[in-house]
Design a protein around this motif. Structure first.
Motif, PDB file in Angstrom:
ATOM      1  N   THR A 299      21.369 -37.102 -28.215  1.00  0.00           N
ATOM      2  CA  THR A 299      20.430 -36.370 -29.167  1.00  0.00           C
ATOM      3  C   THR A 299      19.463 -37.167 -28.850  1.00  0.00           C
ATOM      4  O   THR A 299      18.945 -39.015 -29.004  1.00  0.00           O
ATOM      5  CB  THR A 299      19.576 -36.419 -30.837  1.00  0.00           C
ATOM      6  N   LEU A 300      17.596 -36.867 -28.823  1.00  0.00           N
ATOM      7  CA  LEU A 300      16.464 -37.979 -28.798  1.00  0.00           C
ATOM      8  C   LEU A 300      15.544 -37.917 -29.837  1.00  0.00           C
ATOM      9  O   LEU A 300      14.846 -36.638 -29.652  1.00  0.00           O
ATOM     10  CB  LEU A 300      15.916 -37.954 -27.392  1.00  0.00           C
ATOM     11  N   GLN A 301      15.331 -38.707 -30.816  1.00  0.00           N
ATOM     12  CA  GLN A 301      14.317 -38.477 -32.112  1.00  0.00           C
ATOM     13  C   GLN A 301      13.322 -39.573 -31.868  1.00  0.00           C
ATOM     14  O   GLN A 301      13.509 -40.540 -31.449  1.00  0.00           O
ATOM     15  CB  GLN A 301      15.532 -39.098 -33.130  1.00  0.00           C
ATOM     16  N   TRP A 302      12.444 -38.705 -31.819  1.00  0.00           N
ATOM     17  CA  TRP A 302      10.291 -39.237 -31.579  1.00  0.00           C
ATOM     18  C   TRP A 302       9.752 -39.239 -33.173  1.00  0.00           C
ATOM     19  O   TRP A 302       9.987 -38.483 -33.623  1.00  0.00           O
ATOM     20  CB  TRP A 302       9.874 -38.646 -30.401  1.00  0.00           C
ATOM     21  N   GLY A 303      10.170 -40.793 -33.574  1.00  0.00           N
ATOM     22  CA  GLY A 303      10.200 -40.905 -34.698  1.00  0.00           C
ATOM     23  C   GLY A 303      10.825 -40.504 -35.830  1.00  0.00           C
ATOM     24  O   GLY A 303      11.020 -39.711 -35.857  1.00  0.00           O
ATOM     25  N   SER A 304       9.741 -41.264 -36.699  1.00  0.00           N
ATOM     26  CA  SER A 304      10.652 -40.348 -38.050  1.00  0.00           C
ATOM     27  C   SER A 304       9.907 -39.107 -39.043  1.00  0.00           C
ATOM     28  O   SER A 304       8.384 -39.360 -38.768  1.00  0.00           O
ATOM     29  CB  SER A 304      11.480 -41.107 -39.262  1.00  0.00           C
ATOM     30  N   GLY A 305      10.861 -38.508 -39.996  1.00  0.00           N
ATOM     31  CA  GLY A 305       9.723 -37.266 -40.792  1.00  0.00           C
ATOM     32  C   GLY A 305       8.419 -38.122 -41.445  1.00  0.00           C
ATOM     33  O   GLY A 305       8.875 -39.265 -42.154  1.00  0.00           O
ATOM     34  N   ALA A 306       7.920 -37.551 -41.775  1.00  0.00           N
ATOM     35  CA  ALA A 306       6.471 -37.973 -42.618  1.00  0.00           C
ATOM     36  C   ALA A 306       6.042 -39.532 -42.066  1.00  0.00           C
ATOM     37  O   ALA A 306       5.358 -40.076 -43.246  1.00  0.00           O
ATOM     38  CB  ALA A 306       7.169 -38.128 -44.332  1.00  0.00           C
ATOM     39  N   HIS A 307       5.969 -39.651 -40.987  1.00  0.00           N
ATOM     40  CA  HIS A 307       5.441 -40.439 -40.110  1.00  0.00           C
ATOM     41  C   HIS A 307       5.592 -40.404 -38.789  1.00  0.00           C
ATOM     42  O   HIS A 307       3.868 -39.728 -38.844  1.00  0.00           O
ATOM     43  CB  HIS A 307       6.743 -41.577 -39.996  1.00  0.00           C
ATOM     44  N   GLY A 308       5.504 -40.990 -37.872  1.00  0.00           N
ATOM     45  CA  GLY A 308       4.873 -41.418 -36.576  1.00  0.00           C
ATOM     46  C   GLY A 308       3.975 -42.368 -36.266  1.00  0.00           C
ATOM     47  O   GLY A 308       3.285 -42.614 -36.730  1.00  0.00           O
ATOM     48  N   PRO A 309       3.677 -41.916 -34.594  1.00  0.00           N
ATOM     49  CA  PRO A 309       2.843 -43.202 -34.185  1.00  0.00           C
ATOM     50  C   PRO A 309       1.262 -42.869 -34.613  1.00  0.00           C
ATOM     51  O   PRO A 309       1.212 -41.637 -34.845  1.00  0.00           O
ATOM     52  CB  PRO A 309       3.048 -43.297 -32.916  1.00  0.00           C
ATOM     53  N   ILE A 310       0.165 -43.868 -34.420  1.00  0.00           N
ATOM     54  CA  ILE A 310      -0.518 -43.231 -34.385  1.00  0.00           C
ATOM     55  C   ILE A 310      -1.517 -43.339 -32.456  1.00  0.00           C
ATOM     56  O   ILE A 310      -1.164 -44.167 -31.673  1.00  0.00           O
ATOM     57  CB  ILE A 310      -1.926 -44.095 -34.429  1.00  0.00           C
ATOM     58  N   PHE A 311      -1.552 -41.876 -32.349  1.00  0.00           N
ATOM     59  CA  PHE A 311      -1.792 -41.821 -30.728  1.00  0.00           C
ATOM     60  C   PHE A 311      -2.725 -42.429 -29.660  1.00  0.00           C
ATOM     61  O   PHE A 311      -4.141 -42.120 -30.768  1.00  0.00           O
ATOM     62  CB  PHE A 311      -1.694 -40.763 -30.396  1.00  0.00           C
ATOM     63  N   LYS A 312      -2.418 -43.380 -29.116  1.00  0.00           N
ATOM     64  CA  LYS A 312      -3.956 -44.150 -28.459  1.00  0.00           C
ATOM     65  C   LYS A 312      -3.558 -44.162 -27.276  1.00  0.00           C
ATOM     66  O   LYS A 312      -3.607 -45.265 -26.549  1.00  0.00           O
ATOM     67  CB  LYS A 312      -4.292 -45.566 -28.803  1.00  0.00           C
ATOM     68  N   TRP A 313      -3.202 -43.300 -26.089  1.00  0.00           N
ATOM     69  CA  TRP A 313      -3.076 -43.238 -24.990  1.00  0.00           C
ATOM     70  C   TRP A 313      -2.862 -41.929 -24.495  1.00  0.00           C
ATOM     71  O   TRP A 313      -3.367 -41.179 -25.294  1.00  0.00           O
ATOM     72  CB  TRP A 313      -1.661 -44.015 -24.839  1.00  0.00           C
ATOM     73  N   ASP A 314      -2.574 -42.192 -23.251  1.00  0.00           N
ATOM     74  CA  ASP A 314      -2.987 -40.514 -22.022  1.00  0.00           C
ATOM     75  C   ASP A 314      -4.704 -39.753 -22.846  1.00  0.00           C
ATOM     76  O   ASP A 314      -3.925 -39.010 -23.340  1.00  0.00           O
ATOM     77  CB  ASP A 314      -1.398 -39.472 -22.545  1.00  0.00           C
TER      78      ASP A 314
END
Length: 469
Positions: A299-314
């Protein structure tokens, strides 16, 4: 030589190799029935922009038009013949309090997705094993768990876990690629010499297996196998360079602590600024582990529920984190003000994740296994905590399946699996049936023999037969 082949080198280092056709006994024929089949979950949180995620074309064969420029899945166009898109699946147990379970809808979206089990009152962790660990128990070598990786910050509760070894036994995803890599090459307990050579002297694991590598090259290998080895070792080199440049491998180790190599401060590895960089490293580690047979479930989990990064790329320059944007609000509890244009921002995030999914597929597709690739012999499932993040909807979940898992799944199809007229439904096609189908696809059987009939304690027995070839 079996498919789980190692180069063994100095200081106890072991480096797995991909399948090499040239080393197969001359009288052994390629047998698709015995080719290893794998399961990989590519998991993201907070829902998607449902209006622009799925194909806008009709159900049936995927075409170029299915991947229009306005679709989140547009980056997958090159994989349309190796892709299956089911539509109309709902989670079991159901959200909105419709089925008995502890936890809010974010908690259930995380803890129930791979278990099809309710959350236990008190701990709020899932009441059973997750599919990845179940598969590992059935088809991995004894004592080898599923590979559980994470990108970003770990939430120390149910929202930070999708993998379970049993009831109320969450498996914490490793978010440090150097630690995951050390485990992969068999040097979790490195001695001082290995640490000095790998870190302080900036040597590669390839240097430590150099003698066996040279011996391998002296064998009568086909041109294809030599190219495969070169790709494999170049991946290892690139991965080590990337980890070194990111500060994951210390350039100098404190002499008094050389036996305990701490790759990176957890507070740093989980920074938003490291999200993409660490994600790419994790996918390289995952592809190496799958291709070399270190595990057949991950499994590859990107971030946690009710969270996640502030996207400042691409091309993204968001002001609010993923969870806030999923609600279109400046506050996590919806007590703030509306965020103008949040739907477009969510679409951009969806499309970015699809691009990372493609990166993983490219890695897996680069490994040939005697007429098919590692991707073809896998089911790489893109999945999300919820569908519409604004209302935490558990219906019409966004699933993508890349790879036929050795011919078990139909490919190149967009399939409505519910018999209900509207895909936003909870009458049939519970997601536990997808989990059951995946368990059988990789070759799991019941304890007494025969196919798996029902995974999880919620939903309905049986498979999603419409997805099977």
């Amino acid at each position: 030589m079996n498919r789980r082949t190692f180069l063994r080198g100095a200081c106890g280092v072991m480096l797995g190799l991909p399948f090499l056709e040239s080393l197969r006994p001359r009288d052994a024929k390629a047998d698709p029935a015995t080719t290893p089949r794998r399961f990989i979950a590519f998991f993201m949180c907070n829902g998607v922009n449902m209006d622009r995620f799925f194909p806008s074309t009709r159900y049936g064969a995927l075409t170029a038009a299915s991947f229009g420029a306005d679709r989140a899945i547009a980056p997958l166009a090159a994989y349309r013949d190796r892709l299956l898109i089911p539509r109309g699946i709902h989670m079991a147990p159901r959200g909105f309090g419709w089925d008995p379970s502890a936890g809010d809808d974010h908690a259930k979206g995380m803890g129930c997705k791979l278990t099809a089990q309710p959350l236990v009152q008190g701990s709020q962790y899932a009441a059973g094993i997750s599919l990845d660990q179940f598969i590992a128990n059935r088809i991995n070598p004894p004592g080898t768990p599923a590979l559980t990786l994470m990108v970003g910050a770990k939430t120390p509760n149910v929202r930070g876990h999708i993998s379970y070894s049993g009831s109320e036994q969450p498996v914490s995803g490793e978010n440090n690629p150097w630690l995951a890599y050390k485990d992969l090459i068999g040097v979790t307990d490195l001695d001082e010499e290995a640490l000095v050579r790998l870190a302080r002297r900036r040597e590669s694991v390839l240097d430590l297996v150099g003698a066996e590598y040279e011996g391998l090259l002296k064998k009568k290998l086909s041109k294809a196998d030599r190219e495969k080895l070169e790709m494999h070792f170049q991946t290892v080199r690139d991965l080590e360079v990337d980890m070194g440049n990111a500060g994951v491998i210390p350039r100098e180790l404190p002499p008094e602590r050389t036996a305990e190599m701490e790759a990176i401060d957890p507070a740093t590895v989980s920074f938003d600024a490291e999200f993409k960089k660490i994600g790419r490293m994790q996918m390289d580690v995952l592809a190496l582990a799958i291709a070399t047979g270190a595990t057949r479930s991950a499994t590859l989990q990107w971030g946690s529920g009710a969270h996640g990064p502030i996207f400042k790329w691409d091309g993204m320059s968001h002001e609010y984190n993923h969870h806030k944007l999923s609600h279109g609000n400046t506050k996590d509890d919806d007590s703030g003000s509306a965020v103008d244009g949040y739907e477009e921002m969510i679409h951009d995030i969806d499309r970015w994740y699809i691009g990372e999914y493609v990166y993983l597929l490219d890695r897996l597709a680069g490994y040939d296994e005697g007429g098919a690739t590692v991707l073809d012999n896998s089911a790489v499932v893109f999945m999300n905590e919820v569908s519409n993040g604004k209302v935490h909807d558990f219906r019409d979940l966004p699933y993508l399946i890349a790879g036929s898992c050795g011919g078990y799944f139909k490919m190149g199809q967009y399939i409505k699996v519910t018999r209900e007229p509207d895909t936003l439904q909870d009458e049939d096609a519970p997601h536990n049936q997808l989990l059951t189908t995946l368990a059988n696809a990789v070759g799991c059987t019941e304890e007494g023999g025969g196919p798996i009939t029902n995974f999880g304690s919620f939903g309905k027995p049986g498979e999603l037969d419409d997805l099977k070839a």
